[in-house]
Design a protein around this motif. Structure first.
Motif, PDB file in Angstrom:
ATOM      1  N   SER A   1       0.761  -1.184   0.131  1.00  0.00           N
ATOM      2  CA  SER A   1      -0.043  -0.023  -0.232  1.00  0.00           C
ATOM      3  C   SER A   1       0.987   1.247   0.008  1.00  0.00           C
ATOM      4  O   SER A   1       1.773   1.363   0.829  1.00  0.00           O
ATOM      5  N   VAL A   2       0.623   2.081  -0.794  1.00  0.00           N
ATOM      6  CA  VAL A   2       1.318   3.311  -0.916  1.00  0.00           C
ATOM      7  C   VAL A   2       0.858   4.284   0.127  1.00  0.00           C
ATOM      8  O   VAL A   2      -0.386   4.673   0.106  1.00  0.00           O
ATOM      9  N   ALA A   3       1.727   5.187   0.681  1.00  0.00           N
ATOM     10  CA  ALA A   3       1.284   6.233   1.615  1.00  0.00           C
ATOM     11  C   ALA A   3       1.335   7.658   0.978  1.00  0.00           C
ATOM     12  O   ALA A   3       2.259   7.664   0.192  1.00  0.00           O
ATOM     13  N   GLU A  13      -5.107  16.699  -3.774  1.00  0.00           N
ATOM     14  CA  GLU A  13      -3.842  16.527  -4.406  1.00  0.00           C
ATOM     15  C   GLU A  13      -3.106  15.566  -3.688  1.00  0.00           C
ATOM     16  O   GLU A  13      -3.049  16.124  -2.427  1.00  0.00           O
ATOM     17  N   SER A  14      -2.290  15.045  -4.117  1.00  0.00           N
ATOM     18  CA  SER A  14      -1.350  14.032  -3.344  1.00  0.00           C
ATOM     19  C   SER A  14      -0.037  13.640  -3.732  1.00  0.00           C
ATOM     20  O   SER A  14       0.182  13.931  -4.947  1.00  0.00           O
ATOM     21  N   ILE A  15       0.876  13.150  -2.880  1.00  0.00           N
ATOM     22  CA  ILE A  15       2.315  12.628  -3.234  1.00  0.00           C
ATOM     23  C   ILE A  15       2.442  11.614  -2.510  1.00  0.00           C
ATOM     24  O   ILE A  15       2.264  11.515  -1.331  1.00  0.00           O
ATOM     25  N   ASN A  16       3.226  10.813  -3.132  1.00  0.00           N
ATOM     26  CA  ASN A  16       3.624   9.479  -2.716  1.00  0.00           C
ATOM     27  C   ASN A  16       4.758   9.791  -1.454  1.00  0.00           C
ATOM     28  O   ASN A  16       5.805  10.421  -1.893  1.00  0.00           O
ATOM     29  N   VAL A  17       4.561   9.200  -0.141  1.00  0.00           N
ATOM     30  CA  VAL A  17       5.553   9.598   0.757  1.00  0.00           C
ATOM     31  C   VAL A  17       6.306   8.421   1.496  1.00  0.00           C
ATOM     32  O   VAL A  17       7.106   8.458   2.253  1.00  0.00           O
ATOM     33  N   GLY A  18       5.477   7.154   1.154  1.00  0.00           N
ATOM     34  CA  GLY A  18       6.264   5.895   1.440  1.00  0.00           C
ATOM     35  C   GLY A  18       5.291   4.741   0.941  1.00  0.00           C
ATOM     36  O   GLY A  18       4.480   4.784   0.142  1.00  0.00           O
ATOM     37  N   ILE A  19       5.941   3.455   1.314  1.00  0.00           N
ATOM     38  CA  ILE A  19       5.115   2.316   0.931  1.00  0.00           C
ATOM     39  C   ILE A  19       5.209   1.457   2.103  1.00  0.00           C
ATOM     40  O   ILE A  19       6.282   1.381   2.672  1.00  0.00           O
ATOM     41  N   VAL A  20       4.100   0.596   2.252  1.00  0.00           N
ATOM     42  CA  VAL A  20       4.094  -0.396   3.128  1.00  0.00           C
ATOM     43  C   VAL A  20       4.175  -1.663   2.577  1.00  0.00           C
ATOM     44  O   VAL A  20       3.570  -1.984   1.624  1.00  0.00           O
ATOM     45  N   ILE A  21       5.172  -2.565   2.950  1.00  0.00           N
ATOM     46  CA  ILE A  21       5.637  -3.759   2.300  1.00  0.00           C
ATOM     47  C   ILE A  21       5.115  -5.056   3.379  1.00  0.00           C
ATOM     48  O   ILE A  21       5.535  -4.754   4.437  1.00  0.00           O
ATOM     49  N   ASP A 121      11.110   0.998  -5.876  1.00  0.00           N
ATOM     50  CA  ASP A 121      11.843   1.651  -6.936  1.00  0.00           C
ATOM     51  C   ASP A 121      10.409   2.296  -7.573  1.00  0.00           C
ATOM     52  O   ASP A 121      10.612   3.477  -8.358  1.00  0.00           O
ATOM     53  N   THR A 122       9.487   1.589  -7.951  1.00  0.00           N
ATOM     54  CA  THR A 122       8.213   1.981  -8.797  1.00  0.00           C
ATOM     55  C   THR A 122       7.661   3.207  -7.970  1.00  0.00           C
ATOM     56  O   THR A 122       7.322   4.270  -8.539  1.00  0.00           O
ATOM     57  N   TYR A 123       7.115   3.018  -6.812  1.00  0.00           N
ATOM     58  CA  TYR A 123       6.313   4.060  -6.059  1.00  0.00           C
ATOM     59  C   TYR A 123       7.073   5.010  -5.158  1.00  0.00           C
ATOM     60  O   TYR A 123       6.628   5.943  -5.140  1.00  0.00           O
TER      61      TYR A 123
END
Length: 169
Positions: A1-3, A13-21, A121-123
């Motif tokens: 899931s992308v934060a 409006e949003s920007i990716n600030v992290g990802i949960v694996i 690397d993608t998100y």
């Protein structure tokens, strides 16, 4: 899931600030925050770095299962083997920080580390210099893998026609 950081819910409006694996089979969970805080500052000129650092640190505490030994009294990871672990933990975030729908990916012991790296690397694409970013071919490979995992191959067939692009000439 992308934060995703959304400074104003009205503007959406949003920007990716992290990802949960999360890898249930390995009892593994991790939050990987963006390294490119300058990008957040450029996105939101009212950005509060102290507040953002506090949020990102709290997400690392909440999701990083490698810290579990340090907090054995804590029950944050009781359901880490559950396929719904991320969905259950992220459903309460709703204001400036939202999580995307949980996306699932099948992997195997040989590919799991590379798949995790490719997802990061993608998100978190802009965390790396241009010459070290994930390639379009690698992203397409990851997408093909997701299509296969979701059993959508029969519904998605590549077009035999060449795509035409319009340019401003």
């Amino acid at each position: 899931s992308v934060a995703k950081y959304t400074p104003d819910l009205v503007r959406d409006e949003s920007i990716n600030v992290g990802i949960v694996i999360h890898v249930p089979a390995y009892s593994y969970s991790s939050f990987i925050p963006t390294k490119n805080k300058q990008r957040i500052r450029s996105f939101d000129d009212e950005y509060d770095s102290e507040y953002m650092n506090m949020i990102l640190d709290s997400l690392e505490f909440e999701f990083n299962s490698n810290e579990i030994d340090n907090y054995s009294f804590d029950n944050r990871f009781n359901s880490i083997k559950s396929n719904n672990f991320i969905a259950e933990k992220t459903k309460y975030y709703a204001n400036e920080l939202r999580f995307s729908k949980v996306q699932r990916m099948l992997t195997n012991n040989l590919e799991v580390e590379n798949d995790i790296k490719d997802l990061i690397d993608t998100y978190l694409y802009y965390d790396k210099p241009k010459n070290k970013r994930i390639t379009k071919q690698k992203v397409n490979s990851l997408l093909r893998k997701r299509i296969k995992n979701l059993n959508l191959e029969e519904h998605i067939r590549p077009s035999k026609k060449k795509m035409k692009y319009f340019d401003s000439k």
